[in-house]
Design a protein around this motif. Structure first.
Motif, PDB file in Angstrom:
ATOM      1  N   ASP A  69       0.858  -1.188   0.000  1.00  0.00           N
ATOM      2  CA  ASP A  69       0.000   0.000   0.000  1.00  0.00           C
ATOM      3  C   ASP A  69       0.895   1.239   0.000  1.00  0.00           C
ATOM      4  OD1 ASP A  69      -1.914   1.960   0.275  1.00  0.00           O
ATOM      5  OD2 ASP A  69      -3.034   0.922   1.843  1.00  0.00           O
ATOM      6  N   LEU A  70       1.343   1.635  -1.170  1.00  0.00           N
ATOM      7  CA  LEU A  70       2.278   2.740  -1.296  1.00  0.00           C
ATOM      8  C   LEU A  70       1.674   4.046  -0.798  1.00  0.00           C
ATOM      9  CD1 LEU A  70       4.916   3.992  -2.259  1.00  0.00           C
ATOM     10  CD2 LEU A  70       3.972   4.064  -4.575  1.00  0.00           C
ATOM     11  N   MET A  71       0.419   4.296  -1.112  1.00  0.00           N
ATOM     12  CA  MET A  71      -0.190   5.555  -0.710  1.00  0.00           C
ATOM     13  C   MET A  71      -0.266   5.661   0.812  1.00  0.00           C
ATOM     14  SD  MET A  71      -3.834   7.271  -1.820  1.00  0.00           S
ATOM     15  CE  MET A  71      -3.374   7.257  -3.549  1.00  0.00           C
ATOM     16  N   ARG A  72      -0.583   4.567   1.483  1.00  0.00           N
ATOM     17  CA  ARG A  72      -0.644   4.602   2.942  1.00  0.00           C
ATOM     18  C   ARG A  72       0.707   4.971   3.540  1.00  0.00           C
ATOM     19  NH1 ARG A  72       0.602   2.356   7.583  1.00  0.00           N
ATOM     20  NH2 ARG A  72      -0.982   2.163   9.208  1.00  0.00           N
ATOM     21  N   ALA A  73       1.767   4.348   3.009  1.00  0.00           N
ATOM     22  CA  ALA A  73       3.104   4.594   3.543  1.00  0.00           C
ATOM     23  C   ALA A  73       3.530   6.047   3.320  1.00  0.00           C
ATOM     24  CB  ALA A  73       4.102   3.641   2.889  1.00  0.00           C
ATOM     25  N   ARG A  74       3.207   6.604   2.154  1.00  0.00           N
ATOM     26  CA  ARG A  74       3.651   7.960   1.819  1.00  0.00           C
ATOM     27  C   ARG A  74       2.906   9.033   2.596  1.00  0.00           C
ATOM     28  NH1 ARG A  74       2.870  10.431  -2.357  1.00  0.00           N
ATOM     29  NH2 ARG A  74       4.810  11.596  -2.455  1.00  0.00           N
ATOM     30  N   THR A  75       1.660   8.771   2.991  1.00  0.00           N
ATOM     31  CA  THR A  75       0.812   9.839   3.528  1.00  0.00           C
ATOM     32  C   THR A  75       0.560   9.725   5.024  1.00  0.00           C
ATOM     33  OG1 THR A  75      -1.185   8.583   2.937  1.00  0.00           O
ATOM     34  CG2 THR A  75      -0.344  10.141   1.300  1.00  0.00           C
ATOM     35  N   GLN A  76       1.398   8.988   5.748  1.00  0.00           N
ATOM     36  CA  GLN A  76       1.193   8.880   7.192  1.00  0.00           C
ATOM     37  C   GLN A  76       1.304  10.262   7.840  1.00  0.00           C
ATOM     38  OE1 GLN A  76       2.749   4.501   8.312  1.00  0.00           O
ATOM     39  NE2 GLN A  76       4.201   5.747   7.185  1.00  0.00           N
ATOM     40  N   GLU A  77       0.423  10.541   8.800  1.00  0.00           N
ATOM     41  CA  GLU A  77       0.246  11.912   9.271  1.00  0.00           C
ATOM     42  C   GLU A  77       1.469  12.482   9.986  1.00  0.00           C
ATOM     43  OE1 GLU A  77      -3.028  12.075  11.923  1.00  0.00           O
ATOM     44  OE2 GLU A  77      -2.150  10.737  13.422  1.00  0.00           O
ATOM     45  N   TRP A  78       2.354  11.625  10.504  1.00  0.00           N
ATOM     46  CA  TRP A  78       3.506  12.148  11.239  1.00  0.00           C
ATOM     47  C   TRP A  78       4.627  12.651  10.332  1.00  0.00           C
ATOM     48  CZ3 TRP A  78       1.491   7.210  12.463  1.00  0.00           C
ATOM     49  CH2 TRP A  78       2.035   6.145  11.737  1.00  0.00           C
ATOM     50  N   HIS A  79       4.592  12.310   9.053  1.00  0.00           N
ATOM     51  CA  HIS A  79       5.671  12.731   8.162  1.00  0.00           C
ATOM     52  C   HIS A  79       5.824  14.259   8.133  1.00  0.00           C
ATOM     53  CE1 HIS A  79       6.477   8.764   6.932  1.00  0.00           C
ATOM     54  NE2 HIS A  79       5.620   8.652   5.950  1.00  0.00           N
ATOM     55  N   ARG A  80       4.717  14.970   8.109  1.00  0.00           N
ATOM     56  CA  ARG A  80       4.772  16.421   7.929  1.00  0.00           C
ATOM     57  C   ARG A  80       5.533  17.095   9.065  1.00  0.00           C
ATOM     58  NH1 ARG A  80       1.571  20.540   5.103  1.00  0.00           N
ATOM     59  NH2 ARG A  80       0.669  18.834   3.931  1.00  0.00           N
ATOM     60  N   THR A  81       5.386  16.588  10.299  1.00  0.00           N
ATOM     61  CA  THR A  81       5.997  17.234  11.458  1.00  0.00           C
ATOM     62  C   THR A  81       7.342  16.637  11.838  1.00  0.00           C
ATOM     63  OG1 THR A  81       3.774  17.685  12.311  1.00  0.00           O
ATOM     64  CG2 THR A  81       5.603  17.890  13.871  1.00  0.00           C
ATOM     65  N   TYR A  82       7.529  15.317  11.624  1.00  0.00           N
ATOM     66  CA  TYR A  82       8.689  14.641  12.200  1.00  0.00           C
ATOM     67  C   TYR A  82       9.665  14.049  11.173  1.00  0.00           C
ATOM     68  CZ  TYR A  82       5.866  15.172  16.380  1.00  0.00           C
ATOM     69  OH  TYR A  82       5.124  15.705  17.405  1.00  0.00           O
TER      70      TYR A  82
END
Length: 684
Positions: free
Chosen positions: A329-342
């Motif tokens: 599930d590439l989209m799930r991995a790319r869009t996890q909510e913590w990426h933006r902050t951490y």
């Protein structure tokens, strides 16, 4: 000496003997506001205890810690009734009111790396501790000198970091040359054993691709108390698979590699297409999932024979399922909510699809690829759960830092995936604490490690959380999870680790995450987002307006094929001879491109078919996905030669545009192959 004093003394001696390489980035010292303790006496009040054994919860309890060791676990009352105030002991110098919270052992990650995307070690350390990871086995974490340095500093509590178990690749840190013979391999292991190395990580892509060298290293490591773990890369399959390295005495099979090759119905590897290239990572990951179509089925005698033999040989399985989530599930991995902050911009750039960085191979990942990986991961989960069910050891680990898998957050996801595989929540925690600790310490002859459980006498490595992780592992994520407040009708964010205790030092997990967020912002302020596609990477730290719709394609004019005159037919009736017609301007062409031995020069030959018809040709050649173009012209045939900026692969593709008069065609040609076709007249 106790475990901690022995470890500190040994690590400090080794760190003095092994100089840190010039330019190695030092981990900053622990600041006065980073963690509290260790204390003469610390009391954690009113917690429910998940001890890591896999047994039941006990609580409420008061946990007493003196220095870095748990000295008492006392009853604090009866569930459902108020706890007595002013409970002993009262001679503490620090107290944590954790009434109604949950405590469990610090997580022990059996497979980590750091510094991906050029991120500093302290970035990974703080993300791990913020999620309760108090011990890591670096395979490798960083270079040997830096790992030895931070290992000693962590034990002395002078840096903010988990306990470090230092594994290195064959030959790492050694000045004795490549360990490319069995005796030199043994010599390197002997050197490693007195230079701060705790174990050896094999991959089967270097000298350890040789079965004799691999067996010699495993044997020597066992003699000297070093652990071993192996990523069985496909190039090693002609030599060994996981059951065969288990027979050699290998400690851990990490990832999925080698398991299924041990239960193939025939051969040593499953079939690959003719154009398969291990060095092409998208091709590698695309085809690795297809192995399950060639193996014996779950529940078959061969399936159980493999698992039982690995158990008999004492092999640990390290699943690291979280790092492979993007496959299914590439989209799930790319869009996890913590990426933006951490996620730091530099690690985000490292993750985004490109052909150079390991694991960043999603150039054209398809629905069919994800379906294939869903089937594969389901089968892999069956294997892991069945091994656990017969008493085989499974140890938690992540391999984070690659493929959109972020340090710390990945540890919590690994717990969730173990539960998906069939583990109970207690079993998942046991695998990620007690069993992983045993895996790391048994090579040293320590069968009952001093960390990995909440027990009297254990080192104080603890996770304290406000929510019950047994009910929902999502509550351990640093970003928590959503829960509807029925009183207000609003969705609230709950959870997150509250405190992590590492070696008796109490860290505020929220403060650690705030430090990481500052690191991310500092890199952004310094221009770290330069070059990031803000449309494609909107879910990452550099933000953006979000994905847009793809552009409307420009219609391509309908091509009109121009027929090349064929051979003359039989003579017609006698009549006046007409004038000879002009030659057509749209010949057929044949293209071949060859690569020089050093991989840097390309020569392409473009020939009109049939040869010698006098067609004037113009040819432009460039390497696919580059802009530099070389153009040449000629009559009947054209040769184009140029040098590439870097070494090219034998499977490199070239874009060759050929024109003659008003006709033209673009060809994609693989090095060493031949392309043929007719030019097409341009419409007016």
């Amino acid at each position: 000496m106790g475990f901690r004093m022995r470890a500190v003394a040994t690590a400090l001696l080794v760190s003095c003997a092994v100089p840190v390489a010039a330019g190695a980035q030092a981990t900053p010292p622990r600041g006065p506001d980073e963690g509290k303790g260790p204390f003469t006496k610390l009391v954690i009040r009113g917690v429910n205890v998940i001890d890591g054994s896999g047994g039941t919860v006990q609580g409420p309890r008061d946990i007493v810690i003196q220095g870095n060791r748990i000295t008492e676990i006392r009853s604090a009352g009866t569930p459902g009734l108020p706890m007595q105030p002013n409970r002993p002991p009262r001679d503490f110098d620090h107290e944590i009111d954790a009434t109604g919270m949950w405590v469990m052992p610090g997580l022990v990650d059996e497979h980590v790396h750091a510094e991906q995307g050029g991120t500093p070690l302290t970035y990974a350390y703080k993300l791990w501790l913020a999620h309760g990871v108090t011990t890591v086995r670096g395979v490798n974490l960083t270079g040997n000198a830096a790992a030895v340095r931070d290992k000693a500093a962590s034990e002395a509590n002078t840096i903010v970091a988990p306990r470090i178990i230092n594994y290195q690749r064959p030959g790492a840190g050694w000045s004795g040359g490549s360990p490319n013979t069995p005796e030199k391999a043994r010599e390197w292991v002997r050197w490693a054993s007195v230079n701060g190395v705790d174990g050896v990580k094999f991959a089967g892509t270097g000298v350890d691709q040789d079965k004799r060298i691999l067996a010699a290293m495993i044997d020597e490591a066992k003699k000297l108390g070093l652990g071993t773990t192996m990523h069985h890369s496909p190039p090693v399959y002609p030599e060994v698979n996981a059951v065969e390295t288990g027979r050699m005495g290998l400690g851990t099979v990490t990832h999925f590699y080698g398991h299924f090759e041990s239960i193939l119905k025939s051969g040593r590897t499953h079939p690959f297409p003719d154009d398969y290239n291990y060095a092409d990572e998208q091709s590698r990951w695309r085809h690795v999932a297809k192995v399950i179509d060639y193996t014996f089925e779950p529940g078959s005698p061969q399936w159980w024979a493999y698992l039982n033999e690995q158990k008999a040989n004492g092999v640990t399985f390290g699943p690291t399922m979280s790092v492979y989530e993007a496959g299914r599930d590439l989209m799930r991995a790319r869009t996890q909510e913590w990426h933006r902050t951490y996620a730091m911009p530099s690690i985000w750039k490292f993750w985004e699809p490109n052909r150079e960085n390991h694991g960043s191979f999603y150039y054209d990942w398809t629905t069919a690829d994800e379906v294939s990986w869903k089937r594969f991961i389901h089968r892999y989960m069956q294997l892991i759960n069945d091994y656990k069910s017969i008493g085989g050891r499974v140890a938690g680990g992540t391999d984070a830092g690659f493929i959109y898998s972020l340090y710390g957050f990945a540890a919590i996801r690994e717990l969730e995936l173990m539960q998906e595989a069939g583990f109970t929540a207690h079993e998942a925690i046991n695998a990620y604490t007690r069993q992983a600790a045993r895996t790391l310490m048994e090579p040293k002859g320590i069968t009952d490690p001093e960390f990995g459980m909440v027990r009297v006498g254990q080192i104080a490595d603890l996770v304290i959380a406000p929510e019950n992780p047994l009910a929902n592992f999502k509550t351990l994520y640093g970003t928590g999870t959503g829960r509807l407040n029925d009183a207000t009708g609003k969705l609230e964010r709950v959870g997150g680790v509250r405190w992590t205790v590492r070696n008796g030092v109490v860290y505020d997990a929220k403060a650690l995450l705030a430090d990481v967020a500052k690191m991310v912002q500092t890199q952004k302020d310094a221009g770290g987002c330069a070059g990031v596609d803000l449309d494609w990477s909107a879910a990452g730290p550099c933000g953006g307006t979000g994905p847009t719709t793809p552009p409307i394609p420009t219609p391509t004019p309908t091509a009109t094929p121009v027929q090349v005159p064929g051979p003359p037919g039989p003579a017609g009736p006698v009549g006046p001879q007409g004038p000879k017609g002009d030659k057509g301007d749209a010949p057929n062409v044949r293209i071949t491109c060859d690569l020089s031995g050093d991989g840097r020069s390309i020569s392409c030959t473009i020939t009109a078919v049939p040869p010698g018809d006098g067609a004037k040709l113009k040819s432009a050649v460039r390497v696919q996905n580059t802009s530099r173009t070389v153009t040449r012209s000629g009559t009947g045939a054209v040769k184009v030669k140029f040098k590439a900026a870097k070494r090219l692969r034998k499977t490199q593709k070239l874009v060759v545009t050929v024109s003659s008069g008003t006709a033209e065609k673009r060809f994609t040609v693989r090095v060493g192959k031949t392309a043929k076709g007719a030019l097409v007249a341009k419409t007016k």
